[in-house]
Design a protein around this motif. Structure first.
Motif, PDB file in Angstrom:
ATOM      1  N   LEU A 130      84.964  39.412 -72.965  1.00 39.08           N
ATOM      2  CA  LEU A 130      84.318  38.272 -72.313  1.00 39.08           C
ATOM      3  C   LEU A 130      83.249  37.602 -73.179  1.00 39.08           C
ATOM      4  N   PRO A 131      82.489  38.337 -74.007  1.00 34.47           N
ATOM      5  CA  PRO A 131      81.533  37.643 -74.871  1.00 34.47           C
ATOM      6  C   PRO A 131      82.192  36.704 -75.890  1.00 34.47           C
ATOM      7  N   ARG A 132      83.493  36.848 -76.114  1.00 38.26           N
ATOM      8  CA  ARG A 132      84.203  35.964 -77.041  1.00 38.26           C
ATOM      9  C   ARG A 132      84.725  34.698 -76.357  1.00 38.26           C
ATOM     10  N   ALA A 133      84.596  34.628 -75.037  1.00 44.30           N
ATOM     11  CA  ALA A 133      85.252  33.573 -74.275  1.00 44.30           C
ATOM     12  C   ALA A 133      84.438  32.286 -74.253  1.00 44.30           C
ATOM     13  N   THR A 134      85.120  31.184 -74.526  1.00 43.49           N
ATOM     14  CA  THR A 134      84.555  29.872 -74.243  1.00 43.49           C
ATOM     15  C   THR A 134      84.595  29.629 -72.745  1.00 43.49           C
ATOM     16  N   VAL A 135      85.734  29.989 -72.129  1.00 44.34           N
ATOM     17  CA  VAL A 135      85.902  29.897 -70.682  1.00 44.34           C
ATOM     18  C   VAL A 135      86.583  31.174 -70.199  1.00 44.34           C
ATOM     19  N   ALA A 136      86.044  31.790 -69.165  1.00 45.79           N
ATOM     20  CA  ALA A 136      86.720  32.889 -68.483  1.00 45.79           C
ATOM     21  C   ALA A 136      87.227  32.360 -67.145  1.00 45.79           C
ATOM     22  N   THR A 137      88.422  32.804 -66.737  1.00 44.60           N
ATOM     23  CA  THR A 137      89.055  32.232 -65.540  1.00 44.60           C
ATOM     24  C   THR A 137      89.443  33.320 -64.529  1.00 44.60           C
ATOM     25  N   PRO A 138      88.497  34.098 -64.024  1.00 46.29           N
ATOM     26  CA  PRO A 138      88.863  35.165 -63.088  1.00 46.29           C
ATOM     27  C   PRO A 138      89.143  34.642 -61.681  1.00 46.29           C
ATOM     28  N   VAL A 164      79.676  36.977 -63.572  1.00 47.14           N
ATOM     29  CA  VAL A 164      80.598  36.959 -64.711  1.00 47.14           C
ATOM     30  C   VAL A 164      79.905  36.402 -65.945  1.00 47.14           C
ATOM     31  N   LEU A 165      79.094  35.358 -65.791  1.00 42.90           N
ATOM     32  CA  LEU A 165      78.366  34.795 -66.932  1.00 42.90           C
ATOM     33  C   LEU A 165      77.481  35.832 -67.603  1.00 42.90           C
ATOM     34  N   TRP A 171      81.332  29.644 -70.382  1.00 46.89           N
ATOM     35  CA  TRP A 171      81.628  29.039 -69.092  1.00 46.89           C
ATOM     36  C   TRP A 171      82.465  30.020 -68.285  1.00 46.89           C
ATOM     37  N   VAL A 172      82.372  29.911 -66.969  1.00 48.28           N
ATOM     38  CA  VAL A 172      83.270  30.678 -66.112  1.00 48.28           C
ATOM     39  C   VAL A 172      83.834  29.744 -65.053  1.00 48.28           C
ATOM     40  N   LEU A 189      83.377  25.803 -61.570  1.00 50.91           N
ATOM     41  CA  LEU A 189      83.184  25.898 -63.014  1.00 50.91           C
ATOM     42  C   LEU A 189      81.702  25.742 -63.305  1.00 50.91           C
ATOM     43  N   THR A 190      81.134  26.672 -64.068  1.00 52.15           N
ATOM     44  CA  THR A 190      79.716  26.582 -64.406  1.00 52.15           C
ATOM     45  C   THR A 190      79.424  27.274 -65.727  1.00 52.15           C
ATOM     46  N   ASP A 191      78.378  26.794 -66.386  1.00 53.59           N
ATOM     47  CA  ASP A 191      77.855  27.476 -67.577  1.00 53.59           C
ATOM     48  C   ASP A 191      76.483  28.051 -67.292  1.00 53.59           C
TER      49      ASP A 191
END
Length: 264
Positions: A130-138, A164-165, A171-172, A189-191
Motif C-alpha cells: 500500500l505505501p507504493r500505491a498512487t491509488v488504493a481501491t478496496p 486505509v490512508l 489516494w484511496v 475518493l480522498t487523499d
C-alpha cells in the motif's frame, strides 16, 4: 505510427475470463491503451467459484516484470491477486523501482467468497504494498481486513478511507457498492484533504463478476492517458457502471460485467 500508452497488470489469471488478467486487458483495450501482463497465479475458475489456485514462483513474476518494463516501459501499473506474502513483497520491491503511478486493488477474496490471498500476506499488503500505491481501491470487506474498520453506512466511509490512508497510499477509493439499503452505489475518493463523492444508480443485475478488477484497471488506464487521479476515477466509475448494466449470464452462476459495452 502512434504508440498508445502502456499499462501493466500484475494479477492472477481467471480461466472463466470475467476477472483477473483477462478483465484487466479487456478494460485496457476499451480505454485505448496497450495492456501488458505479469501473471502471479493461475486459477481454475468459472461462474460458480474458484476450484483451485496455483501461485507462480517469485522468480517467474520477477522475470515477467523485468522483461516488460526494461524493454517496453510502462505508464501505469495495476496490481490485483498476489496470492502470498512472498509475491506481495516481490511485487512491492519491483514497484519501488518504477516511477509510474500504481493502482493497488487489494484482492482478498473472489466474488464467490473464495480466498485469493493468504492470511499471512495481509501484513505485507499493509506495510509494503500500500505505501507504493498512487491509488488504493478496496471494497468494504477489504477495508475491514486491512484496518479493522467496518463501514456499514455512507457516513462511515470517511473513517474507512482515513484508516486505509494511514497505510501509506497517496489516494484511496473506498468502494461502497456493498452498503445495504442505499438507492445509489456510493464511492469515496480522498487523499486526506480533498473528498470526491461518486454516485451511480444501484443496478439490479447479479452478473457483476470482475467489477473490482475492471475498476482498478480503468483507473490505471486513465492515469496512463495523463488524467489526474480524480479525473481517472470519475471516468472509471462511469465505465464500470455501464459494464455492470451490461453484465450477462454465463454458466450456472454469476456472470461477468460487459467490458465491451461501449462498442455495442
Amino acid at each position: 505510427m502512434r504508440t498508445p500508452p502502456t499499462v501493466l497488470t500484475v494479477a492472477g489469471s481467471d480461466s472463466g475470463g470475467g476477472a483477473g488478467i483477462q478483465a484487466d486487458l479487456k478494460t485496457m483495450q476499451a480505454f485505448g491503451v496497450h495492456g501488458m501482463s505479469v501473471i502471479t497465479a493461475v486459477t481454475a475458475q468459472n461462474s460458480l467459484g474458484v476450484q483451485g489456485t496455483w501461485p507462480l514462483p517469485e522468480e517467474a513474476v520477477r522475470a515477467q516484470f523485468r522483461s516488460v518494463v526494461d524493454d517496453i516501459g510502462v505508464r501505469a501499473v495495476k496490481t490485483g491477486m498476489l496470492a502470498s506474502a512472498g509475491l506481495v513483497r516481490t511485487v512491492a520491491a519491483l514497484l519501488a523501482e518504477t516511477g509510474a503511478p500504481v493502482v493497488v486493488d487489494p484482492v482478498g477474496v473472489s466474488k464467490h467468497g473464495d480466498a485469493l490471498l493468504a492470511a499471512s500476506a495481509r501484513a505485507a499488503v499493509r506495510e509494503e504494498l500500500l505505501p507504493r500505491a498512487t491509488v488504493a481501491t478496496p471494497n468494504l470487506d477489504e477495508v475491514a481486513w486491512l484496518t479493522g474498520v467496518r463501514a456499514r453506512t455512507e457516513a462511515d466511509l470517511p473513517a474507512a478511507a482515513e484508516a486505509v490512508l494511514a497505510c501509506g497510499p497517496r489516494w484511496v477509493l473506498v468502494k461502497g457498492g456493498h452498503l445495504a439499503g442505499d438507492e445509489d452505489a456510493v464511492d469515496l475518493l480522498t487523499d486526506g484533504t480533498e473528498r470526491h463523492w461518486l454516485r451511480s444508480p444501484r443496478l439490479a443485475n447479479r452478473h457483476t463478476h470482475g467489477t473490482g478488477c475492471t475498476l482498478a484497471s480503468a483507473v490505471a488506464s486513465g492515469l496512463a492517458l495523463g488524467r489526474t487521479v480524480p479525473e481517472a476515477v470519475a471516468a472509471a466509475k462511469e465505465y464500470v457502471t455501464g459494464a455492470i448494466a451490461g453484465g450477462f449470464p454465463l454458466g450456472g452462476g454469476i456472470g461477468p460485467v460487459d467490458h465491451g459495452w461501449r462498442a455495442r
